[in-house]
Design a protein around this motif. Structure first.
Motif, PDB file in Angstrom:
ATOM      1  N   GLN A   1       0.825  -1.208   0.000  1.00 34.92           N
ATOM      2  CA  GLN A   1       0.000   0.000   0.000  1.00 34.92           C
ATOM      3  C   GLN A   1       0.862   1.262   0.000  1.00 34.92           C
ATOM      4  O   GLN A   1       0.589   2.220  -0.741  1.00 34.92           O
ATOM      5  N   ILE A   2       1.898   1.267   0.817  1.00 32.35           N
ATOM      6  CA  ILE A   2       2.785   2.440   0.869  1.00 32.35           C
ATOM      7  C   ILE A   2       3.452   2.657  -0.488  1.00 32.35           C
ATOM      8  O   ILE A   2       3.511   3.781  -1.009  1.00 32.35           O
TER       9      ILE A   2
ATOM     10  N   ALA B   1      -2.187   6.704 -15.280  1.00 30.14           N
ATOM     11  CA  ALA B   1      -1.367   5.758 -14.512  1.00 30.14           C
ATOM     12  C   ALA B   1      -1.473   6.036 -13.015  1.00 30.14           C
ATOM     13  O   ALA B   1      -1.573   5.119 -12.198  1.00 30.14           O
ATOM     14  N   SER B   2      -1.478   7.314 -12.651  1.00 25.95           N
ATOM     15  CA  SER B   2      -1.633   7.681 -11.239  1.00 25.95           C
ATOM     16  C   SER B   2      -2.992   7.243 -10.703  1.00 25.95           C
ATOM     17  O   SER B   2      -3.093   6.691  -9.594  1.00 25.95           O
ATOM     18  N   ALA B   3      -4.047   7.476 -11.493  1.00 32.28           N
ATOM     19  CA  ALA B   3      -5.394   7.090 -11.064  1.00 32.28           C
ATOM     20  C   ALA B   3      -5.510   5.580 -10.903  1.00 32.28           C
ATOM     21  O   ALA B   3      -6.162   5.087  -9.961  1.00 32.28           O
ATOM     22  N   LEU B   4      -4.878   4.821 -11.795  1.00 32.05           N
ATOM     23  CA  LEU B   4      -4.909   3.364 -11.672  1.00 32.05           C
ATOM     24  C   LEU B   4      -4.223   2.912 -10.386  1.00 32.05           C
ATOM     25  O   LEU B   4      -4.685   1.970  -9.721  1.00 32.05           O
ATOM     26  N   SER B   5      -3.133   3.559 -10.028  1.00 31.17           N
ATOM     27  CA  SER B   5      -2.450   3.209  -8.778  1.00 31.17           C
ATOM     28  C   SER B   5      -3.321   3.519  -7.563  1.00 31.17           C
ATOM     29  O   SER B   5      -3.347   2.757  -6.591  1.00 31.17           O
ATOM     30  N   VAL B   6      -4.041   4.631  -7.607  1.00 37.94           N
ATOM     31  CA  VAL B   6      -4.952   4.955  -6.499  1.00 37.94           C
ATOM     32  C   VAL B   6      -6.018   3.875  -6.374  1.00 37.94           C
ATOM     33  O   VAL B   6      -6.347   3.424  -5.266  1.00 37.94           O
ATOM     34  N   GLY B   7      -6.577   3.430  -7.501  1.00 36.96           N
ATOM     35  CA  GLY B   7      -7.555   2.354  -7.462  1.00 36.96           C
ATOM     36  C   GLY B   7      -6.984   1.081  -6.874  1.00 36.96           C
ATOM     37  O   GLY B   7      -7.638   0.390  -6.092  1.00 36.96           O
TER      38      GLY B   7
ATOM     39  N   LEU C   1      -4.487   0.898  -4.752  1.00 34.76           N
ATOM     40  CA  LEU C   1      -4.280   1.140  -3.334  1.00 34.76           C
ATOM     41  C   LEU C   1      -5.566   0.880  -2.554  1.00 34.76           C
ATOM     42  O   LEU C   1      -5.556   0.209  -1.497  1.00 34.76           O
ATOM     43  N   LEU C   2      -6.680   1.367  -3.060  1.00 27.28           N
ATOM     44  CA  LEU C   2      -7.966   1.139  -2.393  1.00 27.28           C
ATOM     45  C   LEU C   2      -8.313  -0.343  -2.355  1.00 27.28           C
ATOM     46  O   LEU C   2      -8.857  -0.840  -1.365  1.00 27.28           O
TER      47      LEU C   2
END
Length: 432
Positions: free
Chosen positions: A90-91, A197-203, A205-206
């Motif tokens: 997650q980090i 790519a950033s948005a996919l990483s946020v998804g 992470l959730l």
């Protein structure tokens, strides 16, 4: 390592499916972050950082990620072994999301001058650290949750995300360039890819926060705390580490020749002399074929045994890859080059398929993330320095023959390292 207690986890089968799904999708997103500068950022670099020494600047941006990965494997691998693979994942995912977001917002050369290049290098270095942290934790976690009979297949599916990421970025970049035009793409269009790519990483992470927990039965954090990275590279675990380092070096050499070097050789005088659009189509097809072969390779390693599979593949690749390379270099049209280039990738880099499982099986839980991340990341550095060793080999052997010789040597390196590995069928045992 203890199970994360704060999230509802469901049945053991559900936990396993979630961890494996996280490993597969997470590696796809990681690979998107890795390959975006190679494809999506390249057309925008002259506008973004200026036209002076553009090739050197592009190499520095890529090198920053390369250097960051061994650092991230060492730092985050230690945290994953001692604290929690899920929490570490997650980090690290949060770090990739933040770095890509900041890259998307970097002002251009007209505003910052050389500061833009400095910012890109710094952010790509930090991104390399975060990416390595993610796969050092998430892939061993997925392997720990996998039943022995499915571990090779799951590994193959995870590793197959790398060529799928390459294909996805190439397709998206081509569509963006066509839809926006080169000028608009260079000014702001490339930023869309980094934002996505950033948005996919946020998804992702959730997803990990809500659905994924650590595997049970692994070593305690107390046992992991007594061990250091030194124990992996020079102590108790040095033998498997260096055996894997050599094996992975052979794999990275294959990748450099069949994914990176080949692009320039297909367009060079004296070779096929193909146009950039034709090469892009060929590499897209090769990436898709490579992905399918990787999944099959992972499962085949379970049926044959990892040691036997890797040895046979290394020998086969050492024989076939040089011949197929020369076949590809002797073509002159899109139609003629398609088959040999696709075949070349299918007889070389799909050997990555079992590596998620094989490396995880080589270390105990107390050092698994450190061992996995460091062996996987540190071994890429020397093979990736093609700008140093390929000119020397080109002068000695010729630019068309030199990569064929490297491919033959890489196959033999894989086979020799596999033979040096353990003969015991650890793939039949649960990871603990």
């Amino acid at each position: 390592m203890t199970e994360t207690p704060t999230r509802p986890a469901g049945t053991a089968a559900e936990r396993a499916r979630r961890a494996v799904a996280g490993g597969i999708v997470g590696n796809l997103i990681d690979q998107l972050h890795i390959f975006v500068p190679v494809v999506a950022l390249a057309p925008a670099l002259p506008t973004l950082i200026g036209s002076d020494r553009i090739e050197l600047a592009a190499a520095l941006v890529m090198a920053a990620t390369l250097i960051g990965r061994p650092v991230g494997a060492a730092v985050f691998g230690s945290i994953a072994d001692r604290v929690s693979r899920t929490a570490t994942t997650q980090i690290a995912i949060g770090g990739t999301a933040l770095c890509s977001l900041l890259i998307a917002l970097v002002p251009g050369h007209a505003t910052l001058g050389v500061g833009t290049l400095v910012a890109l290098i710094a952010l790509r270095f930090l991104l390399g650290i975060a990416i390595a942290g993610e796969y050092s934790a998430a892939i061993p976690l997925a392997m720990e949750w996998s039943a022995p009979r499915r571990r090779g297949l799951n590994s193959g599916l995870i590793m197959a995300m790398a060529p799928l990421a390459q294909a996805s970025i190439a397709a998206f970049t081509a569509l963006a360039l066509q839809g926006l035009g080169p000028a608009a793409y260079a000014q702001w269009g490339w930023r869309i890819i980094f934002l996505l790519a950033s948005a996919l990483s946020v998804g992702m992470l959730l997803f990990y926060r809500r659905f994924v927990v650590d595997a049970t039965g692994a070593a305690s954090s107390t046992a992991a705390a007594r061990l250091r990275l030194w124990d992996v590279v020079a102590g108790r675990w040095a033998k498997p580490f260096w055996q894997l380092f050599v094996l992975m070096s052979g794999l990275w050499l294959m990748t450099q020749m069949t994914v990176i070097v080949i692009v320039g050789r297909l367009s060079a005088e004296g070779g096929p002399g193909l146009e950039a659009d034709d090469i892009a189509l060929i590499m897209l097809a090769a990436s898709l074929g490579q992905a399918v072969a990787m999944a099959f390779a992972g499962h085949a390693s379970t049926l044959l045994g990892r040691r036997r599979f890797l040895t046979l593949w290394g020998v086969g690749s050492a024989v076939l890859a040089p011949a197929v390379w020369m076949w590809a270099m002797g073509t002159g049209t899109l139609g003629a080059a398609l088959a040999p280039v696709v075949l070349l990738q299918m007889v070389t880099v799909p050997v990555y398929g079992p590596m998620g499982a094989y490396i995880s099986e080589s270390f105990s839980a107390a050092v698994r993330s450190r061992g996995y991340g460091t062996a996987y990341s540190a071994s890429i550095v020397l093979p990736s320095l093609t700008m140093l060793y390929m000119p020397l080999l080109d002068r000695a052997l010729g630019p068309l023959v030199a990569p064929a010789v490297v491919l033959g040597a890489a196959g033999l390196l894989v086979a020799a390292a596999a033979l040096a590995g353990p003969a015991a069928r650890r793939e039949e045992e649960p990871l603990s």
